[in-house]
Design a protein around this motif. Structure first.
Motif, PDB file in Angstrom:
ATOM      1  N   GLY A 261      45.952  13.601 -80.322  1.00 23.77           N
ATOM      2  CA  GLY A 261      46.507  12.918 -81.477  1.00 23.77           C
ATOM      3  C   GLY A 261      47.361  13.796 -82.366  1.00 23.77           C
ATOM      4  N   VAL A 262      47.793  14.948 -81.861  1.00 26.94           N
ATOM      5  CA  VAL A 262      48.650  15.846 -82.642  1.00 26.94           C
ATOM      6  C   VAL A 262      50.017  15.172 -82.785  1.00 26.94           C
ATOM      7  CG1 VAL A 262      49.745  18.121 -82.691  1.00 26.94           C
ATOM      8  CG2 VAL A 262      47.414  17.874 -81.812  1.00 26.94           C
ATOM      9  N   PRO A 263      50.471  14.914 -84.030  1.00 28.42           N
ATOM     10  CA  PRO A 263      51.704  14.140 -84.198  1.00 28.42           C
ATOM     11  C   PRO A 263      52.980  14.878 -83.835  1.00 28.42           C
ATOM     12  CG  PRO A 263      50.828  14.798 -86.329  1.00 28.42           C
ATOM     13  CD  PRO A 263      49.819  15.212 -85.289  1.00 28.42           C
ATOM     14  N   PHE A 264      52.998  16.213 -83.959  1.00 29.35           N
ATOM     15  CA  PHE A 264      54.195  16.984 -83.653  1.00 29.35           C
ATOM     16  C   PHE A 264      53.812  18.200 -82.823  1.00 29.35           C
ATOM     17  CE2 PHE A 264      54.925  14.996 -87.781  1.00 29.35           C
ATOM     18  CZ  PHE A 264      56.065  14.271 -87.505  1.00 29.35           C
ATOM     19  N   ALA A 265      54.619  18.460 -81.796  1.00 30.82           N
ATOM     20  CA  ALA A 265      54.443  19.672 -81.000  1.00 30.82           C
ATOM     21  C   ALA A 265      55.664  20.551 -81.246  1.00 30.82           C
ATOM     22  CB  ALA A 265      54.325  19.335 -79.516  1.00 30.82           C
ATOM     23  N   ILE A 266      55.429  21.831 -81.437  1.00 25.46           N
ATOM     24  CA  ILE A 266      56.512  22.766 -81.697  1.00 25.46           C
ATOM     25  C   ILE A 266      56.545  23.791 -80.578  1.00 25.46           C
ATOM     26  CG2 ILE A 266      57.408  24.512 -83.288  1.00 25.46           C
ATOM     27  CD1 ILE A 266      55.954  22.937 -85.531  1.00 25.46           C
TER      28      ILE A 266
ATOM     29  N   ARG B  46      55.166  12.829 -81.243  1.00 24.84           N
ATOM     30  CA  ARG B  46      54.237  12.288 -80.254  1.00 24.84           C
ATOM     31  C   ARG B  46      54.553  10.865 -79.816  1.00 24.84           C
ATOM     32  NH1 ARG B  46      49.215  11.571 -83.153  1.00 24.84           N
ATOM     33  NH2 ARG B  46      50.356   9.775 -83.879  1.00 24.84           N
ATOM     34  N   ASP B  47      54.804   9.960 -80.769  1.00 25.35           N
ATOM     35  CA  ASP B  47      54.872   8.543 -80.430  1.00 25.35           C
ATOM     36  C   ASP B  47      56.136   8.135 -79.679  1.00 25.35           C
ATOM     37  OD1 ASP B  47      52.383   8.216 -81.606  1.00 25.35           O
ATOM     38  OD2 ASP B  47      53.238   7.661 -83.542  1.00 25.35           O
ATOM     39  N   ASN B  48      57.282   8.666 -80.071  1.00 30.38           N
ATOM     40  CA  ASN B  48      58.508   8.256 -79.388  1.00 30.38           C
ATOM     41  C   ASN B  48      59.095   9.337 -78.493  1.00 30.38           C
ATOM     42  OD1 ASN B  48      59.865  10.034 -81.085  1.00 30.38           O
ATOM     43  ND2 ASN B  48      60.371   8.436 -82.556  1.00 30.38           N
ATOM     44  N   LYS B  49      58.456  10.491 -78.459  1.00 26.41           N
ATOM     45  CA  LYS B  49      58.838  11.605 -77.578  1.00 26.41           C
ATOM     46  C   LYS B  49      60.208  12.199 -77.904  1.00 26.41           C
ATOM     47  CE  LYS B  49      55.157  10.695 -74.979  1.00 26.41           C
ATOM     48  NZ  LYS B  49      54.238  10.000 -75.842  1.00 26.41           N
ATOM     49  N   GLN B  50      60.786  11.844 -79.054  1.00 25.34           N
ATOM     50  CA  GLN B  50      62.073  12.416 -79.430  1.00 25.34           C
ATOM     51  C   GLN B  50      61.895  13.877 -79.813  1.00 25.34           C
ATOM     52  OE1 GLN B  50      62.933   9.358 -82.366  1.00 25.34           O
ATOM     53  NE2 GLN B  50      64.867   8.996 -81.300  1.00 25.34           N
ATOM     54  N   GLN B  51      62.908  14.664 -79.492  1.00 22.87           N
ATOM     55  CA  GLN B  51      62.863  16.094 -79.765  1.00 22.87           C
ATOM     56  C   GLN B  51      64.092  16.512 -80.567  1.00 22.87           C
ATOM     57  OE1 GLN B  51      62.092  18.587 -76.332  1.00 22.87           O
ATOM     58  NE2 GLN B  51      61.298  16.825 -75.213  1.00 22.87           N
ATOM     59  N   ILE B  52      63.873  17.447 -81.486  1.00 27.36           N
ATOM     60  CA  ILE B  52      64.970  18.019 -82.256  1.00 27.36           C
ATOM     61  C   ILE B  52      64.847  19.527 -82.225  1.00 27.36           C
ATOM     62  CG2 ILE B  52      65.321  16.065 -83.805  1.00 27.36           C
ATOM     63  CD1 ILE B  52      63.592  17.622 -85.877  1.00 27.36           C
ATOM     64  N   ARG B  53      65.950  20.183 -82.415  1.00 24.57           N
ATOM     65  CA  ARG B  53      65.937  21.643 -82.521  1.00 24.57           C
ATOM     66  C   ARG B  53      66.126  22.002 -83.991  1.00 24.57           C
ATOM     67  NH1 ARG B  53      68.824  24.462 -78.060  1.00 24.57           N
ATOM     68  NH2 ARG B  53      66.802  24.266 -77.119  1.00 24.57           N
ATOM     69  N   VAL B  54      65.231  22.856 -84.496  1.00 26.76           N
ATOM     70  CA  VAL B  54      65.205  23.216 -85.910  1.00 26.76           C
ATOM     71  C   VAL B  54      65.164  24.736 -86.037  1.00 26.76           C
ATOM     72  CG1 VAL B  54      63.908  22.965 -88.077  1.00 26.76           C
ATOM     73  CG2 VAL B  54      63.938  21.096 -86.428  1.00 26.76           C
ATOM     74  N   ASN B  55      65.810  25.241 -87.059  1.00 29.06           N
ATOM     75  CA  ASN B  55      65.772  26.661 -87.363  1.00 29.06           C
ATOM     76  C   ASN B  55      64.332  27.060 -87.710  1.00 29.06           C
ATOM     77  OD1 ASN B  55      65.878  29.062 -89.232  1.00 29.06           O
ATOM     78  ND2 ASN B  55      68.030  28.932 -88.672  1.00 29.06           N
ATOM     79  N   VAL B  56      63.905  28.207 -87.248  1.00 27.04           N
ATOM     80  CA  VAL B  56      62.551  28.700 -87.492  1.00 27.04           C
ATOM     81  C   VAL B  56      62.218  28.709 -88.990  1.00 27.04           C
ATOM     82  CG1 VAL B  56      61.106  30.777 -87.361  1.00 27.04           C
ATOM     83  CG2 VAL B  56      62.403  30.048 -85.369  1.00 27.04           C
TER      84      VAL B  56
ATOM     85  N   ALA C 191      58.759  23.601 -93.585  1.00 27.62           N
ATOM     86  CA  ALA C 191      59.056  22.731 -94.719  1.00 27.62           C
ATOM     87  C   ALA C 191      59.336  21.300 -94.253  1.00 27.62           C
ATOM     88  CB  ALA C 191      60.239  23.281 -95.503  1.00 27.62           C
ATOM     89  N   GLU C 192      60.061  21.146 -93.144  1.00 26.70           N
ATOM     90  CA  GLU C 192      60.373  19.810 -92.629  1.00 26.70           C
ATOM     91  C   GLU C 192      59.106  19.074 -92.211  1.00 26.70           C
ATOM     92  OE1 GLU C 192      63.117  18.205 -92.858  1.00 26.70           O
ATOM     93  OE2 GLU C 192      64.440  19.860 -93.398  1.00 26.70           O
ATOM     94  N   ILE C 193      58.234  19.740 -91.465  1.00 27.28           N
ATOM     95  CA  ILE C 193      56.994  19.102 -91.014  1.00 27.28           C
ATOM     96  C   ILE C 193      56.102  18.773 -92.204  1.00 27.28           C
ATOM     97  CG2 ILE C 193      54.887  19.432 -89.655  1.00 27.28           C
ATOM     98  CD1 ILE C 193      57.444  18.874 -88.001  1.00 27.28           C
ATOM     99  N   LYS C 194      56.028  19.668 -93.174  1.00 28.67           N
ATOM    100  CA  LYS C 194      55.212  19.414 -94.362  1.00 28.67           C
ATOM    101  C   LYS C 194      55.708  18.194 -95.126  1.00 28.67           C
ATOM    102  CE  LYS C 194      53.249  21.603 -98.486  1.00 28.67           C
ATOM    103  NZ  LYS C 194      52.375  20.498 -98.656  1.00 28.67           N
ATOM    104  N   GLU C 195      57.019  18.051 -95.279  1.00 28.69           N
ATOM    105  CA  GLU C 195      57.560  16.890 -95.983  1.00 28.69           C
ATOM    106  C   GLU C 195      57.183  15.582 -95.289  1.00 28.69           C
ATOM    107  OE1 GLU C 195      61.689  16.891 -97.012  1.00 28.69           O
ATOM    108  OE2 GLU C 195      61.522  18.784 -98.116  1.00 28.69           O
ATOM    109  N   VAL C 196      57.236  15.581 -93.951  1.00 27.41           N
ATOM    110  CA  VAL C 196      56.891  14.367 -93.212  1.00 27.41           C
ATOM    111  C   VAL C 196      55.386  14.088 -93.319  1.00 27.41           C
ATOM    112  CG1 VAL C 196      56.798  13.302 -90.920  1.00 27.41           C
ATOM    113  CG2 VAL C 196      58.845  14.543 -91.636  1.00 27.41           C
ATOM    114  N   THR C 197      54.575  15.103 -93.137  1.00 27.91           N
ATOM    115  CA  THR C 197      53.118  14.870 -93.186  1.00 27.91           C
ATOM    116  C   THR C 197      52.642  14.544 -94.600  1.00 27.91           C
ATOM    117  OG1 THR C 197      52.663  17.249 -93.352  1.00 27.91           O
ATOM    118  CG2 THR C 197      52.636  16.283 -91.141  1.00 27.91           C
ATOM    119  N   ASP C 198      53.363  15.000 -95.624  1.00 34.35           N
ATOM    120  CA  ASP C 198      53.010  14.667 -97.008  1.00 34.35           C
ATOM    121  C   ASP C 198      53.597  13.326 -97.447  1.00 34.35           C
ATOM    122  OD1 ASP C 198      51.635  17.042 -97.233  1.00 34.35           O
ATOM    123  OD2 ASP C 198      53.126  18.046 -98.487  1.00 34.35           O
TER     124      ASP C 198
END
Length: 76
Positions: free
Chosen positions: A19-24, A37-47, A52-59
């Protein structure tokens, strides 16, 4: 985390089952791939930006759609 020889796909499947929502996945010293996890879409993000991006989504401050708008989708 996992031994050598375990495919990325198998690792994704394990995290999906948990049930991990994001894999990095680390791509280089400067970028990572984030997979939702749910739609399997992938993005490339600067380290430097990924935490900060994941925190904003989870918050609940932004959505995965907001993140997809900011970063190009990435296919492996």
């Amino acid at each position: 985390m996992h031994g050598k020889g375990t495919s990325t796909g198998k690792r994704y499947a394990r995290t999906d089952e948990l049930g991990v929502p994001f894999a990095i996945t680390v791509d280089s010293t400067s970028s990572v791939t984030v997979r939702e996890r749910d739609n399997k879409q992938q993005i490339r993000v600067n380290v430097e930006e990924v935490a900060a991006e994941i925190k904003e989504v989870t918050d609940g401050l932004s959505t995965w759609g907001d993140v997809l708008w900011k970063y190009p989708t990435h296919s492996s």
